[in-house]
Design an enzyme around this catalytic site. Structure first.
Site, PDB file in Angstrom:
ATOM      1  N   LYS A  14       0.824  -1.131  -0.058  1.00  0.00           N
ATOM      2  CA  LYS A  14      -0.037   0.246   0.068  1.00  0.00           C
ATOM      3  C   LYS A  14       0.932   1.232  -0.078  1.00  0.00           C
ATOM      4  O   LYS A  14       0.724   2.209  -0.710  1.00  0.00           O
ATOM      5  CB  LYS A  14      -0.899  -0.003   1.332  1.00  0.00           C
ATOM      6  CG  LYS A  14      -1.697  -1.269   1.263  1.00  0.00           C
ATOM      7  CD  LYS A  14      -2.715  -1.262   2.484  1.00  0.00           C
ATOM      8  CE  LYS A  14      -1.923  -1.256   3.847  1.00  0.00           C
ATOM      9  NZ  LYS A  14      -1.386  -2.495   4.130  1.00  0.00           N
ATOM     10  N   ARG A  88      -9.697   0.434   8.749  1.00  0.00           N
ATOM     11  CA  ARG A  88      -9.347  -0.594   8.998  1.00  0.00           C
ATOM     12  C   ARG A  88     -10.569  -1.509   9.780  1.00  0.00           C
ATOM     13  O   ARG A  88     -10.308  -2.776  10.195  1.00  0.00           O
ATOM     14  CB  ARG A  88      -8.168  -0.598  10.018  1.00  0.00           C
ATOM     15  CG  ARG A  88      -7.085  -0.905   9.099  1.00  0.00           C
ATOM     16  CD  ARG A  88      -5.838  -0.656  10.118  1.00  0.00           C
ATOM     17  NE  ARG A  88      -4.715  -1.378   9.967  1.00  0.00           N
ATOM     18  CZ  ARG A  88      -3.374  -0.924   9.339  1.00  0.00           C
ATOM     19  NH1 ARG A  88      -3.447   0.354   9.052  1.00  0.00           N
ATOM     20  NH2 ARG A  88      -2.524  -1.631   9.410  1.00  0.00           N
ATOM     21  N   ARG A 127      11.896  -5.341   5.052  1.00  0.00           N
ATOM     22  CA  ARG A 127      11.729  -4.010   4.829  1.00  0.00           C
ATOM     23  C   ARG A 127      12.561  -2.980   5.630  1.00  0.00           C
ATOM     24  O   ARG A 127      12.758  -3.164   6.679  1.00  0.00           O
ATOM     25  CB  ARG A 127      10.296  -3.564   5.007  1.00  0.00           C
ATOM     26  CG  ARG A 127       9.962  -2.203   4.901  1.00  0.00           C
ATOM     27  CD  ARG A 127       8.481  -1.641   4.988  1.00  0.00           C
ATOM     28  NE  ARG A 127       7.853  -2.367   6.058  1.00  0.00           N
ATOM     29  CZ  ARG A 127       6.262  -2.334   6.296  1.00  0.00           C
ATOM     30  NH1 ARG A 127       5.692  -1.802   5.427  1.00  0.00           N
ATOM     31  NH2 ARG A 127       5.788  -2.954   7.040  1.00  0.00           N
ATOM     32  N   ARG A 161      11.150  -0.662  11.293  1.00  0.00           N
ATOM     33  CA  ARG A 161       9.882  -0.583  12.277  1.00  0.00           C
ATOM     34  C   ARG A 161      10.133  -1.597  13.510  1.00  0.00           C
ATOM     35  O   ARG A 161      10.354  -2.685  13.079  1.00  0.00           O
ATOM     36  CB  ARG A 161       8.690  -0.766  11.330  1.00  0.00           C
ATOM     37  CG  ARG A 161       8.436   0.653  10.642  1.00  0.00           C
ATOM     38  CD  ARG A 161       7.121   0.439   9.675  1.00  0.00           C
ATOM     39  NE  ARG A 161       6.001  -0.246  10.371  1.00  0.00           N
ATOM     40  CZ  ARG A 161       5.069  -0.334   9.402  1.00  0.00           C
ATOM     41  NH1 ARG A 161       4.926   0.039   8.397  1.00  0.00           N
ATOM     42  NH2 ARG A 161       4.079  -1.034   9.935  1.00  0.00           N
ATOM     43  N   ARG A 172      -0.808  -8.910  13.534  1.00  0.00           N
ATOM     44  CA  ARG A 172      -1.300  -7.763  12.483  1.00  0.00           C
ATOM     45  C   ARG A 172      -2.152  -8.586  11.616  1.00  0.00           C
ATOM     46  O   ARG A 172      -3.103  -8.125  11.269  1.00  0.00           O
ATOM     47  CB  ARG A 172       0.028  -7.139  11.927  1.00  0.00           C
ATOM     48  CG  ARG A 172       0.716  -5.911  12.795  1.00  0.00           C
ATOM     49  CD  ARG A 172       2.029  -5.670  12.338  1.00  0.00           C
ATOM     50  NE  ARG A 172       2.181  -4.884  11.165  1.00  0.00           N
ATOM     51  CZ  ARG A 172       3.365  -4.947  10.390  1.00  0.00           C
ATOM     52  NH1 ARG A 172       4.618  -5.275  10.940  1.00  0.00           N
ATOM     53  NH2 ARG A 172       3.313  -4.125   9.280  1.00  0.00           N
TER      54      ARG A 172
END
Ligand code: AP5
Length: 215
Positions: A14, A88, A127, A161, A172
């Protein structure tokens, strides 16, 4: 002016696609995850309150994120908004509908980015982002340039992160399937849902979104 929602599990791409739309179409990215991380680093009371919830991988309260989105919508955007990671939950989706109505804005498309769980683990654990401009990298699929400087802004600050680990990702994903995936049916019923293959290359996903947006 075009307003879209990018809907998908953690690591679906996203943020990567939102940044491209900002660069190419002058749209405004509204990422509630980024807003919450900014609140954490600026040490606000709200930032302190949500830090532990986010590290664990749970969702923060609807009230907080709706408030954040409301503030940004009031500022306006000539190119339109990209809702990245919002809504969400069903209450967030209802709140967004009301806000858009109040501001006489319409939602053009909800793009569901479909990616399987195995790929999500690999994407999230590999990431990193640039501390200077937020450019998103991946250890394997989009590694940092060999000279260590971000290809977009030249910064050498590499960020990872706190919630990008397998343990938080499990939570998550559970949050996504329990609380966010019902939005797929919600937007399907409204006729705005568009599904794309999020497993395709970054370029091909860009093309699918461009096709949905009409060019
Ligand atoms: P948030 O920051 O929104 O995180 P997320 O939804 O978990 O999504 P990510 O940012 O992890 O992934 P992405 O889809 O943007 O993928 P990216 O493009 O980076 O939320 C974090 C937390 O904040 C939540 O857990 C919650 O606590 C809280 N929160 C936020 N919003 C909330 C809300 N509305 N309500 C309540 N709580 C909220 O890509 C991932 C990696 O894959 C990158 O390395 C990238 O290079 C790579 N990649 C991308 N696309 C491709 C591709 N096509 N092929 C190969 N690799 C790719």
């Amino acid at each position: 002016m075009t307003n879209i929602i990018l809907l998908g599990p953690p690591g679906a791409g996203k943020g990567t696609q939102a940044r491209h739309l900002v660069e190419t179409r002058g749209m405004t990215q509204l990422s509630t995850g980024d807003m919450l991380r900014d609140a954490q680093s600026s040490g606000t009371e709200m930032g302190k309150k949500v830090a532990a919830i986010m590290a664990e991988g749970k969702l923060v309260t609807d009230q907080i994120v709706i408030g954040l989105i409301r503030e940004k919508l009031l500022v306006g955007s000539e190119g339109g908004f990209i809702f990245d990671g919002f809504p969400r939950t069903l209450p967030q989706a209802d709140a967004l509908q009301k806000l858009l109505l109040e501001m006489e804005l319409k939602l053009d498309a909800v793009v569901e980015m479909q990616v399987d769980d195995e790929a999500l683990v690999a994407r999230v654990t590999g990431r990193s982002t640039c501390g200077g401009c937020g450019e998103v990298y991946h250890d394997v699929t989009k590694p940092w340039p060999a000279d260590g400087a971000c290809s977009n802004c030249g910064s050498t600050e590499v960020k990872r992160r706190a919630d990008d680990n397998e343990e938080s990702l499990k939570t998550r994903l559970m949050e996504y399937y329990k609380k966010t995936s019902p939005l797929i049916g919600y937007y399907y019923a409204k006729g705005t849902l568009q599904r794309i293959d999020g497993l395709a290359s970054i370029d091909d996903v860009q093309k699918s979104i461009a096709w949905i947006l009409g060019k």
